[in-house]
Design an enzyme around this catalytic site. Structure first.
Site, short mmCIF file in Angstrom:
data_model
loop_
_atom_site.label_atom_id
_atom_site.label_comp_id
_atom_site.label_asym_id
_atom_site.label_seq_id
_atom_site.Cartn_x
_atom_site.Cartn_y
_atom_site.Cartn_z
N SER A 174 46.09 33.82 38.22
CA SER A 174 46.91 34.95 37.80
C SER A 174 48.20 34.44 37.13
O SER A 174 48.13 33.68 36.16
CB SER A 174 47.19 35.86 39.00
OG SER A 174 47.73 37.08 38.59
N ASP A 268 38.77 43.43 36.34
CA ASP A 268 40.18 43.03 36.32
C ASP A 268 40.85 43.58 35.07
O ASP A 268 40.35 43.38 33.96
CB ASP A 268 40.26 41.50 36.33
CG ASP A 268 41.68 40.97 36.44
OD1 ASP A 268 42.63 41.76 36.42
OD2 ASP A 268 41.82 39.74 36.54
N HIS A 298 40.50 41.46 40.25
CA HIS A 298 41.64 40.54 40.20
C HIS A 298 41.98 40.07 41.61
O HIS A 298 42.03 40.86 42.55
CB HIS A 298 42.85 41.24 39.59
CG HIS A 298 43.98 40.31 39.31
ND1 HIS A 298 44.00 39.47 38.21
CD2 HIS A 298 45.13 40.06 39.98
CE1 HIS A 298 45.11 38.76 38.22
NE2 HIS A 298 45.81 39.09 39.30
#
Length: 325
Positions: A174, A268, A298
């Site tokens: 991320s 995501d 995610h």
């Protein structure tokens, strides 16, 4: 969806399929049991951070075993940084991977990503140095970037006390995946540490609200308000938004960066951002392996689900192959 190092030619059956019909049941159960939601205030973040650390620390009572785990402090540009070194089981020297955690640049740390780092250590056979960089909004750009790059420079100068062997890579998930990509770009342009590989797990590189994946999946883990909050905290000022050292997708030329593994998740909102960066790397001649987990969300790499072990195994294998050539 995958493409091997050196090319991306998906079969016709995969050209339009970017997500499964349903979210993986294990991931959905993990989402349903989340103990907290993301606050959009400084006070809320101050309350969330210790809760997230404690939840991670006590929620994983049987973490994956590795050879050793050592907490360190390393020099940073604005004071010492907390870090954690993981070494695999067995004797002998091994290469090193510098890891940057996710959390939208505003939360996360050594504890929240302990299991993922253990898995990467075990699967890659490398030492992993996890870095707790400064968080926004208290420390907006370029603080996290400066910390990440300084930690990588320090690792390059201290390989003997980390893994012992030559060979250095960067990785992250991320926001941490974006930081890993930035460090790779900075090292290439500044004649900095020689990096062999970059592993980017659902990075936020080039994320835009108008992307199809945001329209499709906003509200699954992340919504538009979350993305705007992360960006506002991270950048601090709009003048930084076009800086490639804030977002490497803004770079004109990525040809000097090391080969990459890029992982995305079908459900995501950041899926198209990661895929777009993989394609940008390929267009500039960088070898890439891209993999999209059609049924995942995610953050799945840090969940206690089967796919988290799978992605750690595959990313770990890429790191091992790159660093042990």
């Amino acid at each position: 969806m995958n493409f091997p190092l050196g090319g991306y030619i998906p079969p016709p059956s995969q050209r339009r399929r970017v997500q499964a019909d349903e979210i993986d049941p294990q991931a959905k159960a993990a989402l349903d049991s989340r103990p907290f939601s993301l606050p959009h205030s400084r006070l809320g973040l101050k309350l969330l951070r210790p809760v997230a650390r404690l939840a991670a620390k006590y929620g994983n009572r049987n973490p994956p075993t590795v050879g050793s785990v050592t907490d360190l402090t390393i020099p940073g540009p604005d004071g010492a940084l907390r870090a954690r070194r993981y070494r695999p089981k067995g004797e002998g020297d091994v290469p090193t991977v510098v890891f940057f955690h996710g959390g939208g640049y505003v939360f996360g740390g050594l504890e929240t990503h302990d299991v993922l780092c253990r898995r990467l250590t075990r699967e890659s056979g490398c030492a992993v140095l996890s870095v707790a960089y400064r968080l926004a909004p208290e420390h907006p750009f370029p603080a996290a970037v400066e910390d990440a790059y300084a930690a990588t420079e320090w690792a390059a100068s201290n390989l003997g006390s980390l893994g012992g062997a030559e060979g250095l890579a960067v990785a992250g998930d991320s926001a941490g995946g974006t930081l890993a990509a930035i460090v790779a770009l900075m090292a290439a342009e500044r004649d900095g540490p020689a990096l062999t590989h970059q592993a980017l797990i659902y990075p936020a590189t080039g994320a835009e609200e108008e992307q199809e994946s945001v329209r499709q999946n906003a509200g699954i883990v992340l919504n538009e308000a979350d993305l705007r909050f992360f960006e506002a905290c991270y950048y601090g000022s709009d003048v930084h938004r076009r800086n490639p050292y804030a977002d490497p997708a803004r770079a004109d030329d990525l040809s000097g960066v090391p080969p990459a593994t890029v992982v995305t998740a079908g459900f995501d909102p950041l899926r198209d951002a990661g895929k777009g960066y993989a394609e940008q790397l390929l267009a500039d001649g960088v070898d890439v392996r891209y993999e999209n987990y059609l049924a995942q969300v995610h953050g799945f790499a840090t969940m206690e689900i089967d796919a988290a072990e799978t992605v750690a195994s595959r990313v770990g294998r890429d790191l091992a192959d790159a660093l042990r050539e």
